[in-house]
Write a protein that holds these residues in place. Structure first.
Motif, PDB file in Angstrom:
ATOM      1  N   THR A  89       0.807  -1.159  -0.090  1.00 46.10           N
ATOM      2  CA  THR A  89       0.093   0.212  -0.056  1.00 46.10           C
ATOM      3  C   THR A  89       0.953   1.297   0.212  1.00 46.10           C
ATOM      4  O   THR A  89       0.848   1.939  -0.533  1.00 46.10           O
ATOM      5  N   ASN A 102      -3.573   1.232  -3.789  1.00 44.25           N
ATOM      6  CA  ASN A 102      -4.459  -0.287  -3.577  1.00 44.25           C
ATOM      7  C   ASN A 102      -4.727  -0.636  -5.562  1.00 44.25           C
ATOM      8  O   ASN A 102      -5.293  -1.367  -5.190  1.00 44.25           O
ATOM      9  N   LEU A 128      -2.876  -6.210   1.626  1.00 51.14           N
ATOM     10  CA  LEU A 128      -3.261  -4.874   0.955  1.00 51.14           C
ATOM     11  C   LEU A 128      -3.431  -4.393   2.912  1.00 51.14           C
ATOM     12  O   LEU A 128      -3.565  -4.551   3.982  1.00 51.14           O
TER      13      LEU A 128
END
Length: 371
Positions: A89, A102, A128
């Motif tokens: 990220t 993302n 993520l």
């Protein structure tokens, strides 16, 4: 429990230890980490104890953490044994908005960098790292599915996201026969219990096991800090950063928790850190707890957290002192449910044993369970 007692992560066949080794402290690039020799000693000690789950991220110690882990795993020949988790990220190139976030472009960039630093051709669990408030969940899920199909990752998950976003992502994956998400990595400790309202039932119902980060509230629950006129003092990073935004741990509520934890730990004959970790590891929905350390003795103390069972009365005291108020609409789901919804008749879930449980044989003295 023991470290070599493995549980499947979420609704998957991936077996992981109840305590995961957090590698955010591997490298001293941030001013409070640990040098390579100590990091290697902690890596070896964790594997020797039976652990198999190691967590890092591409931005930890500016990439040094991944590089160290890649070297350690390669030199130890432990790649097949280790369940390696890393995250994407955060931006790797200031001024370039597509080198972070993302979106598909950054995920594809980030995974190649992680594979290179980790010296591997696949990542076991790719997460993520933090919600960017921009990228649609559908884009993230499709990209992660592509990485699974390409063989670059085995499983996928989410960290530090709103509950609604996780639910949308998982539902989209299920509806389109894409790779399901098996993990949510979230902050959870006696000092931070807000995930109990939304995330725990979300994970239990949609098949995402929770890995808890900061189970000691950034060291607050280890006993190394004491109240002071400045809020708190002690030998650790919290004393250095104070109550900076996002790191407000020196609060009146938390000092009450620390005081009760100290009493409970003394009565249990355990360290404060071990009791705090044990409490988290045995909470509903928690698949694994990420432990971090900068010294080998700290790691050893943390690994002892699975070696005892906390008495019911002591656990109840910790539950009480750390309890959070139920926000709307959860405060409505208690007495009203019985008296108004069900007509005053006791109504519960199916009895224990209603559905057949899955039997998994014990193999090589290691027990596999589903969490």
């Amino acid at each position: 429990m023991s470290l070599d007692q493995y549980f499947t992560l979420g609704r998957s066949g991936l077996r992981v230890s109840r305590l995961a080794l957090g590698a955010m402290t591997f490298g001293d690039d941030w001013g409070w980490g640990t040098a390579e020799q100590t990091a290697r000693a902690m890596f070896d000690r964790y594997l020797e104890a039976g652990g198999n789950f190691i967590d890092t991220a591409d931005m930890y110690t500016e990439g040094t953490s991944e590089s160290m882990l890649g070297k350690f795993i390669e030199e130890s020949g432990a790649r097949d044994r280790v369940v390696l988790a890393t995250k994407f990220t955060y931006n790797a190139e200031p001024g370039n908005p597509n080198a972070g976030g993302n979106g598909r472009k950054n995920i594809m960039r980030a995974v190649e960098g992680s594979l290179r630093r980790l010296r591997t051709d696949y990542i076991d669990l790719y997460l993520l790292h933090t919600w960017d408030r921009i990228t649609p969940a559908e884009e993230v899920v499709r990209t992660l599915d592509d990485l699974v199909r390409a063989g670059k990752i085995r499983y996928a998950g989410l960290s530090d996201i709103p509950a609604w976003y996780a639910a949308r992502a998982q539902t989209f994956a299920e509806a389109h026969a894409l790779t399901p998400l098996v993990n949510m990595q979230l902050e959870y400790s006696l000092a931070e219990r807000h995930i109990e309202h939304e995330y725990v039932p979300l994970g239990q119902n949609l098949g995402m096991g929770i890995t808890a980060w900061s189970p000691l509230a950034m060291g607050m629950l280890s006993g190394k800090y004491k109240p002071s006129q400045q809020g708190g003092e002690g030998d650790g990073r919290l004393a250095k950063i104070g109550n900076a935004p996002g790191f407000e741990r020196f609060t009146a509520r938390n000092w009450k928790i620390v005081a009760e934890l100290e009493k409970v730990a003394k009565e249990a004959g355990q360290s404060m850190a071990s009791v705090a970790l044990n409490w988290v590891a045995t909470q509903p929905g928690i698949a694994s707890v990420i432990i971090g350390a900068t010294k080998l003795e700290q790691l050893d103390a943390n690994l002892a957290a699975l070696a005892f069972q906390l008495p019911v009365d002591l656990r109840a005291r910790l539950d009480a002192v750390s309890a959070t108020e139920k926000p709307f609409p959860y405060y409505m789901f208690a007495d009203i449910q019985q008296t108004r919804i069900h007509g005053g008749v006791a109504v519960g879930d199916k009895p224990s044993g209603y559905a057949p449980s899955v039997f998994v044989p014990k193999l090589a003295a290691r027990e596999f369970k589903t969490r």
